[in-house]
Design a protein around this motif. Structure first.
Motif, PDB file in Angstrom:
ATOM      1  N   ILE A  17       0.864  -1.186   0.000  1.00 24.69           N
ATOM      2  CA  ILE A  17       0.000   0.000   0.000  1.00 24.69           C
ATOM      3  C   ILE A  17       0.898   1.233   0.000  1.00 24.69           C
ATOM      4  N   ILE A  18       0.776   2.036  -1.043  1.00 17.68           N
ATOM      5  CA  ILE A  18       1.580   3.258  -1.160  1.00 17.68           C
ATOM      6  C   ILE A  18       0.639   4.447  -1.288  1.00 17.68           C
ATOM      7  N   GLU A  19       0.864   5.472  -0.495  1.00 22.11           N
ATOM      8  CA  GLU A  19       0.044   6.683  -0.544  1.00 22.11           C
ATOM      9  C   GLU A  19       0.899   7.872  -0.963  1.00 22.11           C
ATOM     10  N   PHE A  20       0.414   8.606  -1.945  1.00 20.37           N
ATOM     11  CA  PHE A  20       1.071   9.822  -2.424  1.00 20.37           C
ATOM     12  C   PHE A  20       0.172  11.020  -2.133  1.00 20.37           C
ATOM     13  N   GLU A  21       0.785  12.151  -1.875  1.00 18.36           N
ATOM     14  CA  GLU A  21       0.018  13.392  -1.706  1.00 18.36           C
ATOM     15  C   GLU A  21       0.410  14.352  -2.826  1.00 18.36           C
ATOM     16  N   ILE A  22      -0.593  14.886  -3.502  1.00 18.26           N
ATOM     17  CA  ILE A  22      -0.359  15.776  -4.632  1.00 18.26           C
ATOM     18  C   ILE A  22      -0.911  17.155  -4.286  1.00 18.26           C
ATOM     19  N   GLU A  23      -0.064  18.178  -4.395  1.00 16.48           N
ATOM     20  CA  GLU A  23      -0.474  19.551  -4.099  1.00 16.48           C
ATOM     21  C   GLU A  23      -0.269  20.425  -5.327  1.00 16.48           C
ATOM     22  N   SER A  24      -1.164  21.376  -5.498  1.00 16.52           N
ATOM     23  CA  SER A  24      -1.005  22.382  -6.551  1.00 16.52           C
ATOM     24  C   SER A  24      -1.493  23.709  -6.015  1.00 16.52           C
ATOM     25  N   LYS A 116       5.779  13.692  -2.997  1.00 17.35           N
ATOM     26  CA  LYS A 116       5.436  13.540  -1.582  1.00 17.35           C
ATOM     27  C   LYS A 116       4.840  12.152  -1.366  1.00 17.35           C
ATOM     28  N   ILE A 117       5.640  11.260  -0.801  1.00 14.00           N
ATOM     29  CA  ILE A 117       5.209   9.893  -0.507  1.00 14.00           C
ATOM     30  C   ILE A 117       4.905   9.839   0.983  1.00 14.00           C
ATOM     31  N   THR A 118       3.630   9.743   1.328  1.00 17.20           N
ATOM     32  CA  THR A 118       3.239   9.826   2.733  1.00 17.20           C
ATOM     33  C   THR A 118       3.299   8.491   3.456  1.00 17.20           C
ATOM     34  N   SER A 119       3.192   7.390   2.723  1.00 15.61           N
ATOM     35  CA  SER A 119       3.188   6.087   3.392  1.00 15.61           C
ATOM     36  C   SER A 119       3.525   4.969   2.416  1.00 15.61           C
ATOM     37  N   VAL A 120       4.360   4.035   2.877  1.00 13.89           N
ATOM     38  CA  VAL A 120       4.640   2.808   2.128  1.00 13.89           C
ATOM     39  C   VAL A 120       4.524   1.660   3.120  1.00 13.89           C
ATOM     40  N   GLN A 121       3.604   0.754   2.866  1.00 17.11           N
ATOM     41  CA  GLN A 121       3.393  -0.370   3.785  1.00 17.11           C
ATOM     42  C   GLN A 121       3.364  -1.690   3.028  1.00 17.11           C
ATOM     43  N   PHE A 122       4.090  -2.660   3.563  1.00 17.94           N
ATOM     44  CA  PHE A 122       3.971  -4.040   3.119  1.00 17.94           C
ATOM     45  C   PHE A 122       3.202  -4.757   4.221  1.00 17.94           C
ATOM     46  N   ALA A 123       2.161  -5.480   3.875  1.00 16.16           N
ATOM     47  CA  ALA A 123       1.320  -6.058   4.924  1.00 16.16           C
ATOM     48  C   ALA A 123       0.704  -7.385   4.497  1.00 16.16           C
ATOM     49  N   PRO A 124       0.484  -8.272   5.475  1.00 16.27           N
ATOM     50  CA  PRO A 124      -0.296  -9.479   5.194  1.00 16.27           C
ATOM     51  C   PRO A 124      -1.766  -9.079   5.042  1.00 16.27           C
ATOM     52  N   THR A 125      -2.575  -9.968   4.524  1.00 19.73           N
ATOM     53  CA  THR A 125      -4.009  -9.694   4.443  1.00 19.73           C
ATOM     54  C   THR A 125      -4.626  -9.851   5.828  1.00 19.73           C
ATOM     55  N   LEU A 177      10.949  -1.044   5.845  1.00 16.46           N
ATOM     56  CA  LEU A 177      11.247  -1.083   4.424  1.00 16.46           C
ATOM     57  C   LEU A 177      12.476  -0.226   4.172  1.00 16.46           C
ATOM     58  N   TYR A 178      13.139  -0.527   3.089  1.00 15.82           N
ATOM     59  CA  TYR A 178      14.311   0.228   2.686  1.00 15.82           C
ATOM     60  C   TYR A 178      14.086   0.675   1.255  1.00 15.82           C
ATOM     61  N   SER A 179      13.951   1.970   1.061  1.00 14.12           N
ATOM     62  CA  SER A 179      13.617   2.504  -0.250  1.00 14.12           C
ATOM     63  C   SER A 179      14.749   3.368  -0.776  1.00 14.12           C
ATOM     64  N   LYS A 180      15.134   3.152  -2.026  1.00 10.55           N
ATOM     65  CA  LYS A 180      16.190   3.957  -2.609  1.00 10.55           C
ATOM     66  C   LYS A 180      15.722   5.384  -2.844  1.00 10.55           C
ATOM     67  N   VAL A 181      14.393   5.614  -2.695  1.00 12.93           N
ATOM     68  CA  VAL A 181      13.892   6.986  -2.788  1.00 12.93           C
ATOM     69  C   VAL A 181      14.608   7.856  -1.765  1.00 12.93           C
ATOM     70  N   GLN A 182      14.851   7.305  -0.574  1.00 19.17           N
ATOM     71  CA  GLN A 182      15.532   8.061   0.471  1.00 19.17           C
ATOM     72  C   GLN A 182      17.001   8.265   0.131  1.00 19.17           C
ATOM     73  N   PHE A 183      17.568   7.403  -0.684  1.00 16.92           N
ATOM     74  CA  PHE A 183      18.993   7.483  -0.974  1.00 16.92           C
ATOM     75  C   PHE A 183      19.306   8.395  -2.160  1.00 16.92           C
ATOM     76  N   LEU A 184      18.291   8.696  -2.986  1.00 17.50           N
ATOM     77  CA  LEU A 184      18.553   9.485  -4.190  1.00 17.50           C
ATOM     78  C   LEU A 184      19.131  10.849  -3.857  1.00 17.50           C
ATOM     79  N   TYR A 185      18.728  11.403  -2.727  1.00 16.55           N
ATOM     80  CA  TYR A 185      19.191  12.738  -2.367  1.00 16.55           C
ATOM     81  C   TYR A 185      20.589  12.715  -1.774  1.00 16.55           C
ATOM     82  N   SER A 186      20.923  11.610  -1.109  1.00 14.48           N
ATOM     83  CA  SER A 186      22.246  11.530  -0.490  1.00 14.48           C
ATOM     84  C   SER A 186      23.273  10.858  -1.398  1.00 14.48           C
ATOM     85  N   SER A 187      22.790  10.154  -2.417  1.00 20.72           N
ATOM     86  CA  SER A 187      23.695   9.458  -3.344  1.00 20.72           C
ATOM     87  C   SER A 187      23.354   9.824  -4.784  1.00 20.72           C
TER      88      SER A 187
END
Length: 224
Positions: A17-24, A116-125, A177-187
């Protein structure tokens, strides 16, 4: 006598489950809404090309409101509200059992201006969670009985019967979770290589604790 018992088990994830927030923000509400819709539509179309089904995507909680910023006035030595336009906020939610699409969906969203990625969840049913918790309750009771017997043994007492069983709490381990999204800014080198974002899931720990009240008594001695 009251004793707590605990039992734990592990489940692998079956959905992401991934949630994005979009602002304009624009001078008019209509323009801001169009900009927001365009950004979402563009990202959704690209996600579909990557194998995402329309049923796996939804939007929620759209808001339109006038936006003000606080500016400091040197003359009055105070802050004043300045109208800066109309802001539109919307949420795009991706829910799928295709765990391998998670990183690709994030890449597509970010490359289309949804940063803006507000949430990333891996979950069982929920079905699997309930089945495991039901089985853990009996194990937790057995654990409480074992602890009670160990405590009673030195004083020559024993369990006569069970008075009550209460489920104290039920909990699951935090999703990690470990996401390379977090690493793009530092690497920056990773970003330059244009590698696909990788997300790594872990097993979820599910725990159940019960409080068991026992009626105890002195052990009966047998005489010949």
């Amino acid at each position: 006598m009251r004793v707590s018992g605990v039992a734990s088990g592990y489940l692998s994830s079956e959905q992401v489950i991934i949630e994005f927030e979009i602002e304009s923000l624009s001078d008019s509400a209509g323009t801001s809404l169009l900009q927001n819709n365009h950004k979402i539509s563009k990202a959704i179309n690209e996600m579909k090309k990557a194998g995402v089904e329309e049923s796996e995507l939804s939007t929620q909680d759209m808001k339109i409101y006038p936006s003000y910023r606080q500016d400091y006035d040197d003359n009055t030595k105070s802050y004043k509200s300045t109208f800066e336009g109309y802001k539109v906020e919307n949420r795009l939610i991706f829910v799928s059992k295709k765990l391998d699409l998670a990183g690709k969906v994030i890449d597509i969203a970010v490359s289309n201006g949804i940063d803006k990625i507000t949430s990333v969840q891996f979950a069982p049913t929920q079905t699997k969670i309930k089945e495991l918790k039901d089985s853990l309750i009996s194990q937790a009771v057995e654990d409480a009985v074992k602890r009670a017997n160990l405590a009673l043994q030195p004083i020559n007492y024993e369990i006569k019967s069970v008075k009550s069983i209460n489920i104290e709490n039920e909990s699951s381990g935090r999703n990690q979770l470990y996401s390379k999204v977090q690493f793009l800014y530092s690497s920056p080198s990773l970003h330059e290589q244009n590698d696909e974002t990788k997300l790594f899931d872990n097993l979820k720990k599910i725990s159940v604790q019960v409080n068991v009240s026992f009626i105890i008594g002195r052990k009966q001695t047998t005489s010949n």
